[in-house]
Scaffold this motif. Structure first.
Motif, PDB file in Angstrom:
ATOM      1  N   SER A   1     -47.043 -31.664 -20.665  1.00 59.80           N
ATOM      2  CA  SER A   1     -47.252 -32.389 -19.557  1.00 59.80           C
ATOM      3  C   SER A   1     -46.724 -33.483 -19.556  1.00 59.80           C
ATOM      4  O   SER A   1     -46.071 -34.060 -20.533  1.00 59.80           O
ATOM      5  CB  SER A   1     -48.920 -32.534 -19.773  1.00 59.80           C
ATOM      6  OG  SER A   1     -49.227 -33.466 -20.982  1.00 59.80           O
ATOM      7  N   MET A   2     -47.020 -34.168 -18.396  1.00 62.61           N
ATOM      8  CA  MET A   2     -46.241 -35.441 -18.163  1.00 62.61           C
ATOM      9  C   MET A   2     -46.954 -36.467 -19.068  1.00 62.61           C
ATOM     10  O   MET A   2     -46.087 -37.512 -19.764  1.00 62.61           O
ATOM     11  CB  MET A   2     -46.222 -35.790 -16.671  1.00 62.61           C
ATOM     12  CG  MET A   2     -45.550 -37.131 -16.310  1.00 62.61           C
ATOM     13  SD  MET A   2     -43.758 -36.856 -16.676  1.00 62.61           S
ATOM     14  CE  MET A   2     -43.415 -36.256 -15.001  1.00 62.61           C
ATOM     15  N   GLN A   3     -48.247 -36.396 -19.287  1.00 61.23           N
ATOM     16  CA  GLN A   3     -48.839 -37.387 -20.288  1.00 61.23           C
ATOM     17  C   GLN A   3     -48.308 -37.154 -21.640  1.00 61.23           C
ATOM     18  O   GLN A   3     -48.003 -38.282 -22.123  1.00 61.23           O
ATOM     19  CB  GLN A   3     -50.273 -37.088 -20.501  1.00 61.23           C
ATOM     20  CG  GLN A   3     -51.013 -38.233 -21.113  1.00 61.23           C
ATOM     21  CD  GLN A   3     -51.081 -39.477 -20.667  1.00 61.23           C
ATOM     22  OE1 GLN A   3     -51.161 -40.012 -19.554  1.00 61.23           O
ATOM     23  NE2 GLN A   3     -50.533 -40.461 -21.661  1.00 61.23           N
ATOM     24  N   ALA A   4     -47.899 -35.924 -21.904  1.00 58.20           N
ATOM     25  CA  ALA A   4     -47.173 -35.914 -23.180  1.00 58.20           C
ATOM     26  C   ALA A   4     -45.931 -36.467 -23.449  1.00 58.20           C
ATOM     27  O   ALA A   4     -45.554 -37.180 -24.383  1.00 58.20           O
ATOM     28  CB  ALA A   4     -47.272 -34.504 -23.633  1.00 58.20           C
TER      29      ALA A   4
ATOM     30  N   ILE B   1     -42.380 -46.269 -10.786  1.00 58.75           N
ATOM     31  CA  ILE B   1     -43.914 -46.485 -10.912  1.00 58.75           C
ATOM     32  C   ILE B   1     -43.830 -47.045 -12.448  1.00 58.75           C
ATOM     33  O   ILE B   1     -43.327 -46.691 -13.244  1.00 58.75           O
ATOM     34  CB  ILE B   1     -44.833 -45.192 -10.741  1.00 58.75           C
ATOM     35  CG1 ILE B   1     -44.745 -45.009  -9.127  1.00 58.75           C
ATOM     36  CG2 ILE B   1     -46.396 -45.363 -11.187  1.00 58.75           C
ATOM     37  CD1 ILE B   1     -45.261 -43.787  -8.922  1.00 58.75           C
ATOM     38  N   ALA B   2     -45.147 -47.835 -12.743  1.00 58.05           N
ATOM     39  CA  ALA B   2     -45.304 -48.168 -14.131  1.00 58.05           C
ATOM     40  C   ALA B   2     -45.333 -46.918 -15.113  1.00 58.05           C
ATOM     41  O   ALA B   2     -46.131 -45.811 -14.692  1.00 58.05           O
ATOM     42  CB  ALA B   2     -46.453 -49.101 -14.467  1.00 58.05           C
ATOM     43  N   VAL B   3     -44.709 -46.743 -16.138  1.00 60.77           N
ATOM     44  CA  VAL B   3     -44.577 -45.866 -17.064  1.00 60.77           C
ATOM     45  C   VAL B   3     -46.159 -45.054 -17.298  1.00 60.77           C
ATOM     46  O   VAL B   3     -46.563 -44.035 -17.092  1.00 60.77           O
ATOM     47  CB  VAL B   3     -43.903 -45.942 -18.300  1.00 60.77           C
ATOM     48  CG1 VAL B   3     -43.914 -44.656 -19.017  1.00 60.77           C
ATOM     49  CG2 VAL B   3     -42.698 -46.115 -17.927  1.00 60.77           C
ATOM     50  N   SER B   4     -47.039 -46.097 -17.440  1.00 58.82           N
ATOM     51  CA  SER B   4     -48.459 -45.716 -18.054  1.00 58.82           C
ATOM     52  C   SER B   4     -49.272 -44.939 -16.852  1.00 58.82           C
ATOM     53  O   SER B   4     -49.989 -44.270 -16.865  1.00 58.82           O
ATOM     54  CB  SER B   4     -49.282 -46.929 -18.220  1.00 58.82           C
ATOM     55  OG  SER B   4     -48.991 -47.795 -17.225  1.00 58.82           O
ATOM     56  N   ARG B   5     -48.701 -44.840 -15.692  1.00 60.95           N
ATOM     57  CA  ARG B   5     -49.328 -44.648 -14.356  1.00 60.95           C
ATOM     58  C   ARG B   5     -48.788 -43.186 -13.673  1.00 60.95           C
ATOM     59  O   ARG B   5     -49.376 -42.580 -12.985  1.00 60.95           O
ATOM     60  CB  ARG B   5     -49.691 -45.396 -13.195  1.00 60.95           C
ATOM     61  CG  ARG B   5     -50.244 -46.775 -13.648  1.00 60.95           C
ATOM     62  CD  ARG B   5     -50.786 -47.575 -12.571  1.00 60.95           C
ATOM     63  NE  ARG B   5     -51.902 -47.042 -11.946  1.00 60.95           N
ATOM     64  CZ  ARG B   5     -52.176 -47.461 -10.729  1.00 60.95           C
ATOM     65  NH1 ARG B   5     -51.715 -48.369 -10.151  1.00 60.95           N
ATOM     66  NH2 ARG B   5     -53.516 -46.628 -10.173  1.00 60.95           N
TER      67      ARG B   5
ATOM     68  N   GLU C   1     -49.783 -35.840 -10.951  1.00 58.95           N
ATOM     69  CA  GLU C   1     -50.939 -34.857 -10.856  1.00 58.95           C
ATOM     70  C   GLU C   1     -51.581 -34.862  -9.452  1.00 58.95           C
ATOM     71  O   GLU C   1     -51.651 -33.977  -8.758  1.00 58.95           O
ATOM     72  CB  GLU C   1     -52.078 -35.223 -11.883  1.00 58.95           C
ATOM     73  CG  GLU C   1     -53.017 -33.995 -11.987  1.00 58.95           C
ATOM     74  CD  GLU C   1     -54.493 -34.770 -12.851  1.00 58.95           C
ATOM     75  OE1 GLU C   1     -53.983 -35.508 -13.963  1.00 58.95           O
ATOM     76  OE2 GLU C   1     -55.398 -34.069 -12.414  1.00 58.95           O
ATOM     77  N   LYS C   2     -51.763 -36.359  -8.924  1.00 59.75           N
ATOM     78  CA  LYS C   2     -52.515 -36.368  -7.690  1.00 59.75           C
ATOM     79  C   LYS C   2     -51.336 -36.158  -6.536  1.00 59.75           C
ATOM     80  O   LYS C   2     -51.829 -35.401  -5.471  1.00 59.75           O
ATOM     81  CB  LYS C   2     -52.951 -37.966  -7.534  1.00 59.75           C
ATOM     82  CG  LYS C   2     -54.051 -38.221  -8.540  1.00 59.75           C
ATOM     83  CD  LYS C   2     -55.152 -39.212  -7.887  1.00 59.75           C
ATOM     84  CE  LYS C   2     -56.357 -38.961  -8.385  1.00 59.75           C
ATOM     85  NZ  LYS C   2     -56.707 -40.068  -9.195  1.00 59.75           N
TER      86      LYS C   2
ATOM     87  N   PHE D   1     -49.965 -46.443  -6.031  1.00 55.59           N
ATOM     88  CA  PHE D   1     -49.618 -46.649  -7.556  1.00 55.59           C
ATOM     89  C   PHE D   1     -49.068 -47.909  -7.652  1.00 55.59           C
ATOM     90  O   PHE D   1     -48.488 -48.055  -8.981  1.00 55.59           O
ATOM     91  CB  PHE D   1     -49.118 -45.283  -8.129  1.00 55.59           C
ATOM     92  CG  PHE D   1     -50.357 -44.137  -8.446  1.00 55.59           C
ATOM     93  CD1 PHE D   1     -50.669 -44.213  -9.580  1.00 55.59           C
ATOM     94  CD2 PHE D   1     -50.596 -43.490  -7.327  1.00 55.59           C
ATOM     95  CE1 PHE D   1     -51.815 -43.279  -9.888  1.00 55.59           C
ATOM     96  CE2 PHE D   1     -51.293 -42.492  -7.524  1.00 55.59           C
ATOM     97  CZ  PHE D   1     -51.991 -42.224  -8.981  1.00 55.59           C
ATOM     98  N   GLY D   2     -48.656 -48.728  -6.802  1.00 53.80           N
ATOM     99  CA  GLY D   2     -48.011 -49.917  -6.649  1.00 53.80           C
ATOM    100  C   GLY D   2     -46.564 -49.801  -7.209  1.00 53.80           C
ATOM    101  O   GLY D   2     -46.103 -50.661  -7.920  1.00 53.80           O
ATOM    102  N   GLY D   3     -45.888 -48.647  -6.813  1.00 59.44           N
ATOM    103  CA  GLY D   3     -44.602 -48.372  -7.119  1.00 59.44           C
ATOM    104  C   GLY D   3     -43.765 -49.037  -6.176  1.00 59.44           C
ATOM    105  O   GLY D   3     -43.859 -49.616  -5.075  1.00 59.44           O
TER     106      GLY D   3
END
Ligand SMILES: Cc1cc2nc3c(=O)[nH]c(=O)nc-3n(C[C@H](O)[C@H](O)[C@H](O)COP(=O)(O)OP(=O)(O)OC[C@H]3O[C@@H](n4cnc5c(N)ncnc54)[C@H](O)[C@@H]3O)c2cc1C
Length: 490
Positions: free
Chosen positions: A231-234, A369-373, A379-380, A439-441
């Protein structure tokens, strides 16, 4: 003699008759790389020196002719080609391609703006150094264009973007004056930073004719790995692990969605794509279907540059990948055995934009976008687009280490791509950029604004920032001679 003929005659006297092109096939200068910005030039002029550039700019100012500066014409936002008026002069810097000086002790190199990026990389390597800017268009883009767009590419994680690599500039102003700013200094706090004004200004504030750039020692070893991630989170978790295990050795971290990779497999059959879980769609056929493990929604390309040795780099990589496998953020991985294999893996990554172009017209978004977001953003936004436009294909890849995604949208497989763009491009852009804003990007991470994102910039930049940008443009180019209609409206 008409005013037009007199103007062209002046250009011929400055640059030589052979370097003023008008009539005939000028499509190489008038049509952009994406084949979306087709203009008509008054003429193309190809100066051979900074003095000639300055004289041409003065002639243009006197004749009221505006200038579109062009390097390799690989820009992706419609900034390097003239408009349709037939009244803009294309100033091509391709002939100004010399490496003027390499200062080994100062770790700097001074090059002319028309120098091809790959030629500079090779010149640096020959002298035992690394010039780290690297992007898929490096065989044809120029240093002038790289600086004018503040290009990023695949090594930003460790070495920064074009701005970070630039120590000094030589620039011809809108009045035809030359600013000699090729200092090579790493410290110089003497007032406003003019260099940083011109870097990223996309030919709207001045014409970059030469630059002094940073060099680095060649790493002792450079190793490349390719990992399948669920996944992108992974992928983001793997990035965190890679930072901890490799430190400054982590020089590349690219993410590639399965659909993007399937386009490479489909359009470049000689390339073997590891861990492909979507079979390439047959030409003109339906969307790709899953054939393998569903455990690899994305693949990641990692590069480890080590100052010690290849065996040290390999050990570090193996420890990282073992930990990642244990933690479940990687489902499978390979480390390239040799340079040829590493080149093949990079070639797959760099073929994605071309494979996408082969697949047909598409809507590009170069966002950060901040990597963490990023996982939540993907997904959204995926869900929003799929709901709004059923069958739409998402080509998602990019420089995840820098928080930069090329989040592109391709028409449904069996649809008419041109009609899809005509009907839906505006809506798709609005959906994506609104999501980026939530997302502040940023709506342009590395490609710039050009003519393509002019309106979007007005919608997404604060009025205060836009006001300051307009004041700078007015101060440096009051007659709007340089690349009008790009970055900012008059
Ligand atoms: C396959 C592919 C992959 C790419 N990958 C990346 C990537 O990874 N990262 C990235 O950042 N970009 C990427 N790009 C975009 C593009 O290559 C870069 O923007 C590049 O820096 C443009 O250089 P160029 O010489 O072709 O400039 P051009 O396309 O000729 O011009 C781009 C802009 O700069 C201005 N300009 C050009 N030269 C000068 C000058 N000397 N002085 C003042 N203004 C000037 C032009 O007016 C125009 O506004 C890619 C493009 C392609 C086709």
């Amino acid at each position: 003699m008409s005013a037009n003929d007199a103007f062209l005659d002046t250009l011929r006297q400055i640059a030589g008759p052979a370097q003023v092109l008008c009539g005939g096939d000028l499509s190489a200068y008038e049509l952009d790389w994406r084949k979306r910005a087709q203009g008509k030039a008054l003429a193309v002029v190809r100066p051979g020196s900074t003095a000639e550039v300055a004289a041409i700019v003065k002639a243009c100012a006197a004749a009221g002719v505006s200038i579109v500066t062009q390097g390799g014409n690989t820009g992706l936002v419609g900034g390097s080609t003239p408009d349709a008026s037939g009244r803009q002069l294309v100033l091509s810097l391709q002939r100004m391609n010399a490496v003027r000086e390499l200062d080994a002790a100062n770790l700097t190199v001074t090059v002319e703006a028309g120098c091809i990026l790959q030629s500079l990389q090779q010149a640096a390597e020959k002298a035992g150094f690394l010039f780290p800017l690297s992007l898929a268009a490096e065989g044809s883009c120029t240093l002038g264009g790289n600086l004018a767009t503040n290009a990023g590419g695949t090594q930003v994680l460790r070495y920064g973007n074009a701005r970070d690599l630039c120590l000094g500039l030589e620039v011809v102003s809108a009045e035809g004056e030359v600013w000699h700013g090729l200092s090579g200094l790493r410290k110089d706090n003497t007032g406003y930073d003019l260099r940083d004004l011109f870097v990223g200004s996309e030919g709207t504030l001045g014409i970059i004719t030469a630059a002094t750039l940073k060099l680095y020692p060649q790493p002792a070893a450079q190793l490349t790995a390719w990992a399948a991630v669920p996944s992108m989170q992974a992928a983001v978790d793997l990035l965190g692990l890679a930072h901890r295990h490799l430190g400054a050795g982590l020089t590349g971290f690219e993410v590639m969605g399965q659909f993007a990779l399937s386009l490479v497999a489909k359009n470049f059959k000689q390339l073997r794509v590891p861990f492909l879980t979507q079979a390439p769609a047959p030409s003109g056929g339906s969307a790709p279907h899953a054939v393998g493990s569903v455990g690899a929604a994305y693949c990641v390309l990692l590069e480890n540059s080590d100052t010690e040795s290849e065996s040290h780099a390999r050990e570090q990589f193996e420890r990282l990948l073992e930990t990642a496998l244990e933690q479940g953020c990687v489902t499978d991985a390979v480390v390239a055995e040799n340079i040829a294999q590493a080149h093949q893996l990079w070639h797959i990554r760099e073929s994605i934009p071309l494979a996408q172009a082969e697949e047909g017209l598409n809507i590009k978004h170069d966002i950060s976008i901040a990597v963490s977001r990023i996982p939540e953003f993907v997904e959204k936004t995926d869900a929003i687009l799929k709901q709004a436009l059923p069958g739409v294909r998402l080509v998602n890849f990019g420089h995840l280490g820098d928080g930069n995604l090329h989040y592109n949208v391709q028409a449904p497989a069996d649809g008419d791509a041109a009609a899809f763009l005509r009907e839906h491009e505006e809506a798709v852009n609005a959906l994506v950029y609104d999501s980026v804003a939530r997302f502040g990007g940023s709506i342009s991470a590395e490609h710039g604004v050009g003519s393509l994102k002019l309106e979007k910039l007005e919608q997404h930049k604060s009025p205060v920032a836009l006001g300051m940008m307009r004041a700078i443009k007015l101060a440096l180019d009051p007659k709007n001679t340089l690349n009008p209609g790009r970055v900012l409206r008059a």
